[in-house]
Design a protein around this motif. Structure first.
Motif, PDB file in Angstrom:
ATOM      1  N   GLU A  17       0.839  -1.207   0.000  1.00  0.00           N
ATOM      2  CA  GLU A  17       0.000   0.000   0.000  1.00  0.00           C
ATOM      3  C   GLU A  17       0.875   1.259   0.000  1.00  0.00           C
ATOM      4  N   GLY A  18       1.949   1.214   0.810  1.00  0.00           N
ATOM      5  CA  GLY A  18       2.861   2.356   0.892  1.00  0.00           C
ATOM      6  C   GLY A  18       3.566   2.596  -0.432  1.00  0.00           C
ATOM      7  N   CYS A  19       3.956   1.514  -1.108  1.00  0.00           N
ATOM      8  CA  CYS A  19       4.639   1.651  -2.410  1.00  0.00           C
ATOM      9  C   CYS A  19       3.696   2.265  -3.445  1.00  0.00           C
ATOM     10  N   CYS A  20       2.428   1.816  -3.456  1.00  0.00           N
ATOM     11  CA  CYS A  20       1.443   2.403  -4.385  1.00  0.00           C
ATOM     12  C   CYS A  20       1.258   3.881  -4.078  1.00  0.00           C
ATOM     13  N   PHE A  21       1.136   4.205  -2.786  1.00  0.00           N
ATOM     14  CA  PHE A  21       0.970   5.612  -2.395  1.00  0.00           C
ATOM     15  C   PHE A  21       2.178   6.421  -2.849  1.00  0.00           C
ATOM     16  N   TYR A  22       3.366   5.852  -2.685  1.00  0.00           N
ATOM     17  CA  TYR A  22       4.605   6.563  -3.035  1.00  0.00           C
ATOM     18  C   TYR A  22       4.605   6.942  -4.518  1.00  0.00           C
ATOM     19  N   LEU A  23       4.222   5.969  -5.370  1.00  0.00           N
ATOM     20  CA  LEU A  23       4.246   6.233  -6.820  1.00  0.00           C
ATOM     21  C   LEU A  23       3.076   7.125  -7.256  1.00  0.00           C
ATOM     22  N   ASP A  24       1.905   6.907  -6.659  1.00  0.00           N
ATOM     23  CA  ASP A  24       0.710   7.628  -7.132  1.00  0.00           C
ATOM     24  C   ASP A  24       0.603   9.036  -6.557  1.00  0.00           C
ATOM     25  N   TYR A  25       1.114   9.236  -5.336  1.00  0.00           N
ATOM     26  CA  TYR A  25       0.896  10.521  -4.668  1.00  0.00           C
ATOM     27  C   TYR A  25       2.183  11.233  -4.269  1.00  0.00           C
ATOM     28  N   TYR A  26       3.159  10.487  -3.736  1.00  0.00           N
ATOM     29  CA  TYR A  26       4.391  11.168  -3.313  1.00  0.00           C
ATOM     30  C   TYR A  26       5.227  11.591  -4.529  1.00  0.00           C
ATOM     31  N   LYS A  27       5.325  10.705  -5.535  1.00  0.00           N
ATOM     32  CA  LYS A  27       6.148  11.019  -6.724  1.00  0.00           C
ATOM     33  C   LYS A  27       5.687  12.325  -7.392  1.00  0.00           C
ATOM     34  N   PRO A  28       4.374  12.518  -7.689  1.00  0.00           N
ATOM     35  CA  PRO A  28       3.972  13.797  -8.281  1.00  0.00           C
ATOM     36  C   PRO A  28       4.259  14.989  -7.376  1.00  0.00           C
ATOM     37  N   PHE A  29       4.115  14.793  -6.068  1.00  0.00           N
ATOM     38  CA  PHE A  29       4.421  15.870  -5.111  1.00  0.00           C
ATOM     39  C   PHE A  29       5.894  16.234  -5.201  1.00  0.00           C
ATOM     40  N   ARG A  30       6.750  15.225  -5.198  1.00  0.00           N
ATOM     41  CA  ARG A  30       8.197  15.463  -5.245  1.00  0.00           C
ATOM     42  C   ARG A  30       8.597  16.141  -6.560  1.00  0.00           C
ATOM     43  N   LEU A  31       8.032  15.670  -7.687  1.00  0.00           N
ATOM     44  CA  LEU A  31       8.364  16.271  -8.982  1.00  0.00           C
ATOM     45  C   LEU A  31       7.872  17.713  -9.040  1.00  0.00           C
ATOM     46  N   ALA A  32       6.696  17.978  -8.463  1.00  0.00           N
ATOM     47  CA  ALA A  32       6.184  19.360  -8.429  1.00  0.00           C
ATOM     48  C   ALA A  32       7.109  20.241  -7.596  1.00  0.00           C
ATOM     49  N   ALA A  33       7.608  19.684  -6.491  1.00  0.00           N
ATOM     50  CA  ALA A  33       8.524  20.452  -5.628  1.00  0.00           C
ATOM     51  C   ALA A  33       9.789  20.816  -6.403  1.00  0.00           C
ATOM     52  N   LEU A  34      10.356  19.837  -7.119  1.00  0.00           N
ATOM     53  CA  LEU A  34      11.600  20.081  -7.862  1.00  0.00           C
ATOM     54  C   LEU A  34      11.362  21.076  -9.005  1.00  0.00           C
ATOM     55  N   GLU A  35      10.144  21.047  -9.570  1.00  0.00           N
ATOM     56  CA  GLU A  35       9.842  21.946 -10.681  1.00  0.00           C
ATOM     57  C   GLU A  35       9.561  23.363 -10.181  1.00  0.00           C
ATOM     58  N   GLN A  36       8.822  23.449  -9.061  1.00  0.00           N
ATOM     59  CA  GLN A  36       8.397  24.770  -8.582  1.00  0.00           C
ATOM     60  C   GLN A  36       9.490  25.503  -7.825  1.00  0.00           C
ATOM     61  N   ASP A  37      10.310  24.769  -7.084  1.00  0.00           N
ATOM     62  CA  ASP A  37      11.356  25.401  -6.262  1.00  0.00           C
ATOM     63  C   ASP A  37      12.716  24.765  -6.541  1.00  0.00           C
ATOM     64  N   PRO A  38      13.203  24.874  -7.776  1.00  0.00           N
ATOM     65  CA  PRO A  38      14.443  24.169  -8.134  1.00  0.00           C
ATOM     66  C   PRO A  38      15.645  24.618  -7.312  1.00  0.00           C
ATOM     67  N   ASP A  39      15.623  25.875  -6.865  1.00  0.00           N
ATOM     68  CA  ASP A  39      16.798  26.374  -6.138  1.00  0.00           C
ATOM     69  C   ASP A  39      16.866  25.876  -4.694  1.00  0.00           C
ATOM     70  N   ALA A  40      15.806  25.206  -4.228  1.00  0.00           N
ATOM     71  CA  ALA A  40      15.802  24.733  -2.840  1.00  0.00           C
ATOM     72  C   ALA A  40      16.460  23.364  -2.698  1.00  0.00           C
ATOM     73  N   PHE A  41      16.639  22.658  -3.819  1.00  0.00           N
ATOM     74  CA  PHE A  41      17.041  21.252  -3.726  1.00  0.00           C
ATOM     75  C   PHE A  41      18.340  20.960  -4.466  1.00  0.00           C
ATOM     76  N   GLY A  42      19.042  19.921  -4.003  1.00  0.00           N
ATOM     77  CA  GLY A  42      20.255  19.477  -4.679  1.00  0.00           C
ATOM     78  C   GLY A  42      19.938  18.674  -5.925  1.00  0.00           C
ATOM     79  N   SER A  43      18.815  17.933  -5.901  1.00  0.00           N
ATOM     80  CA  SER A  43      18.423  17.161  -7.060  1.00  0.00           C
ATOM     81  C   SER A  43      17.629  18.057  -8.025  1.00  0.00           C
ATOM     82  N   THR A  44      17.311  17.504  -9.200  1.00  0.00           N
ATOM     83  CA  THR A  44      16.597  18.306 -10.195  1.00  0.00           C
ATOM     84  C   THR A  44      15.402  17.537 -10.764  1.00  0.00           C
ATOM     85  N   TYR A  45      14.450  18.320 -11.303  1.00  0.00           N
ATOM     86  CA  TYR A  45      13.283  17.728 -11.967  1.00  0.00           C
ATOM     87  C   TYR A  45      13.732  16.860 -13.145  1.00  0.00           C
ATOM     88  N   ASP A  46      14.658  17.386 -13.954  1.00  0.00           N
ATOM     89  CA  ASP A  46      15.101  16.645 -15.150  1.00  0.00           C
ATOM     90  C   ASP A  46      15.724  15.303 -14.779  1.00  0.00           C
TER      91      ASP A  46
END
Ligand SMILES: CC(C)(COP(=O)(O)OP(=O)(O)OC[C@H]1O[C@@H](n2cnc3c(N)ncnc32)[C@H](O)[C@@H]1OP(=O)(O)O)[C@@H](O)C(=O)NCCC(=O)NCCS
Length: 215
Positions: A17-46
């Motif tokens: 259940e946690g793995c499904c949640f991670y891919l369906d809900y956490y992954k889009p959240f994380r990608l949105a974070a990297l896209e919206q605030d790229p200067d806050a993170f060491g990793s990148t959206y690309d």
């Protein structure tokens, strides 16, 4: 957001259940974070948009990583998240802690030996993000308090001194003020310039250490 019954804080577990949640809900959240605030993170959206599902799940399946989220109840949308990594063999926080923790997991025998001998245990907080529309309502602070509590409890359980740290870009003054409000203080060693291979650029970052109970 004003109604406290509309969301709740939970850890993401590594079961199906946690793995499904991670891919369906956490992954889009994380990608949105990297896209919206790229200067806050060491990793990148690309970089992360190209991760396979297995690469995403390797983070949630890593026993050294715990991710806590504030989830909106009616649609399970992630509003805010924080990850706690540790115990780490090296007290110096890593600029890319997810990568460092995966390398640590792969060297777990060596890690356990270090851990048994050390007088302190080291944890790092990372992946801290709140969606713009959910900010300044205390979500990140609640998640930080839970992550801090986990690290404190682990250190107490093993009778060791806790070293809990994070790394933040010095240009991110809002985040630094946020971490101060959670009980972190900037390292007396001051900022250091760090080259980021994912961005092919350098930036000043500073270590912050947990020094007191959150207010
Ligand atoms: C930093 C961040 C995570 C804070 O999330 P949040 O959910 O809005 O934080 P909280 O509401 O829990 O804030 C708690 C306290 O931290 C301080 N704080 C939070 N954001 C702040 C800001 N932008 N400026 C100054 N102080 C801030 C305040 O003291 C706040 O209490 P108050 O609202 O009663 O004054 C959020 O602004 C964010 O996602 N920023 C972009 C990503 C980022 O910088 N992540 C950190 C990478 S190291």
């Amino acid at each position: 957001m004003s109604n406290l019954t509309e969301w709740r804080i939970e850890p993401i577990s590594s079961n199906d259940e946690g793995c499904c949640f991670y891919l369906d809900y956490y992954k889009p959240f994380r990608l949105a974070a990297l896209e919206q605030d790229p200067d806050a993170f060491g990793s990148t959206y690309d970089r992360e948009i190209n991760f396979t599902d297995d690469e995403w799940l390797s983070r949630i399946n890593n026993p050294l990583v715990k991710t806590f989220v504030a989830v909106r109840l009616h649609d399970r949308k992630v509003l805010s998240a924080t990850s706690l990594i540790g115990p780490m063999p090296n007290p110096d926080p890593a600029s890319n802690p997810f990568q460092a923790s995966s390398e640590m997991r792969d060297a777990s025998d060596h890690h356990h030996q270090n851990h048994a001998e050390a007088s302190s245990v080291s944890f790092q907080i990372t992946g801290v993000y709140t969606l713009p529309e959910a900010r300044r309502q205390g979500l990140a602070k609640m998640l930080a308090e839970i992550a801090i509590g986990e690290a404190v409890a682990y250190a107490e359980q093993y009778g060791k001194r806790l070293e809990l740290s994070l790394i933040v870009y010095t240009s991110n003054s809002g985040a630094m003020l946020f971490y101060e409000s959670c009980g972190f203080v900037a390292s007396v060693e001051g900022p250091r310039e760090s080259f980021n291979p994912h961005k092919n650029a350098s930036a000043d970052e500073i270590c912050m250490h947990y020094r007191k109970s959150p207010e």
